[in-house]
Design an enzyme around this catalytic site. Sequence first.
Site, mmCIF file in Angstrom:
data_model
loop_
_atom_site.group_PDB
_atom_site.id
_atom_site.type_symbol
_atom_site.label_atom_id
_atom_site.label_comp_id
_atom_site.label_asym_id
_atom_site.label_seq_id
_atom_site.Cartn_x
_atom_site.Cartn_y
_atom_site.Cartn_z
ATOM 1 C CB ILE A 173 -4.628 40.342 47.938
ATOM 2 C CG1 ILE A 173 -3.585 40.442 49.049
ATOM 3 C CG2 ILE A 173 -4.418 41.459 46.924
ATOM 4 C CD1 ILE A 173 -2.160 40.253 48.577
ATOM 5 N N GLY A 232 -8.109 34.894 47.224
ATOM 6 C CA GLY A 232 -7.552 35.005 48.561
ATOM 7 C C GLY A 232 -7.901 36.353 49.155
ATOM 8 C CG HIS A 256 -26.687 44.555 75.814
ATOM 9 N ND1 HIS A 256 -27.039 43.737 74.765
ATOM 10 C CD2 HIS A 256 -27.775 45.333 76.075
ATOM 11 C CE1 HIS A 256 -28.288 43.987 74.414
ATOM 12 N NE2 HIS A 256 -28.756 44.951 75.197
ATOM 13 C CG ASP A 295 6.148 38.917 52.667
ATOM 14 O OD1 ASP A 295 5.660 38.725 53.792
ATOM 15 O OD2 ASP A 295 5.625 39.679 51.825
#
Length: 501
Positions: free
Chosen positions: A188, A186, A478, A343
């Site tokens: 990490i 993944g 550009h 989390d």
Amino acid sequence: MSGNTTDVIVIGGGTGGYSTALRAAHLGLGVTLVERDLVGGTCLHRGCVPSKAMLHAAELIDGVAEARERWGVKATLDSIDWSALVATRDDIVSRNHKGVEGQLSAAGVTVVRGTAALAGPRTVRVDVPGAGGAELWTARRGLVLATGSRPRTLPGLEPTGKHVVTSDDALFAPGLPRSVLVLGGGAIGVEYASFHRSMGAEVTLVEAAERLLPLEDADVSRQLTRALKKRGITVLTGARLLDAHLTGAPPADAHRSGTGRSDAGTPGAGTPGGGVAARVQPARGEALVITAERLLVAVGRVPVTDGLNLAAAGLTTDERGHVPPADWATLETAVPGVYVVGDLLPPPSLGLAHASFAEGLVVAETLAGLAPRPVDYAAVPRVTYSSPQTASVGLSEAAAKDAGHEVAVNVLPLTATAKGMVHGQGGMVKVVAEPGPEGRVLGVHLVGPHVSEMISESQLAVAWDASPADIAQHIHPHPTLTEAVGETFLTLAGRGLHQHA
């Protein structure tokens, strides 16, 4: 036991927790933030910030080889002063930490250093070291759970801090290893594989899924895998770890995978005192025995709820340990007045620091009586800071088709632009959209140098349901890498200059 009352209690001082606390305080609420370690959490102290500092150093090291081999700059890398590199990293972390502490103080947030456990739906017991007792805090408006996550470990592979490490301690293990086995492909795992390769180590990257970054678009995985192999990283996908054990000091040629490279500079002095031997079953053929000085386990993270006593507030976790919200619009749980960010949230939350900032804003504004717009998880950018980098937002081509969309896809190599040729690292822009110039942009996927700095434009396109025609009317400078994004949209809008549908 002393008793205290405030408007909002936040448990956990990581990105989700301190963003909630700051925004709530700015809106005039009284806020108490409980943190048992350091404000800033894993991201600031062990993850995002220190790892990206080290990856910047790795980019500079790679630049020495590029200068010599592509540009005729006769430069060599004599050695890596690990202590100086670490000192710079730690200074960056320290200054960020002091900045967060200063912001909390200026906002009037009360920071309590201690370990929290729930004593009721909005009541928290805080054990404060050295205080001679516990403090009891009650929230009038809401309690916010933001205790984060920790690295997932494997049975029989407990971290040693030296030869077996996780993402939390990999950067703090002693010395630079000469060889590394990274378990997990993944974001990490890929980042740490890339870092150690730049530092001169032989690296083997093992992923159980059929491809690296399995949640990203398949073309991203292919481009990244090709680039990592070109750098000399051995990539084994569809492979699984059978077992591993600590060994004595491995011989210099013990690492059976990896091709080595002449441009890696001087490797680290190694980590004395042994290493790890692992048996890995590849997708085809017999099992391999891979020995390395360090095994880095990067197989995901698990929510931290140990000792939180969720039951006291009537809360439970799902089968993976997350605390699900009852209302994704406000992130309030089934217990009124208790919210969750970061989390601890299950999917579709992404476990990313910038997503937890957004979640913190939503919860704080909800507690202040506002009606914030919910987090649009489909429009949260995802970045892997390897060399090359990947960055994406929205749906992959496969996910868009699975969702029932008819899709138009355009891919443009970065080397089709002058700036892409200058960088010489390959890469691509891939856009997934509904058919026609006015079809919605469903996803954008980038691989190449510095694409982490390029994804925000595409995030706006996805979040605002823009079409290729909408983006094509805007002029990209550009020569830049971003003009590859502009050209990709021009082509889908039927106006391509250098590329035709």
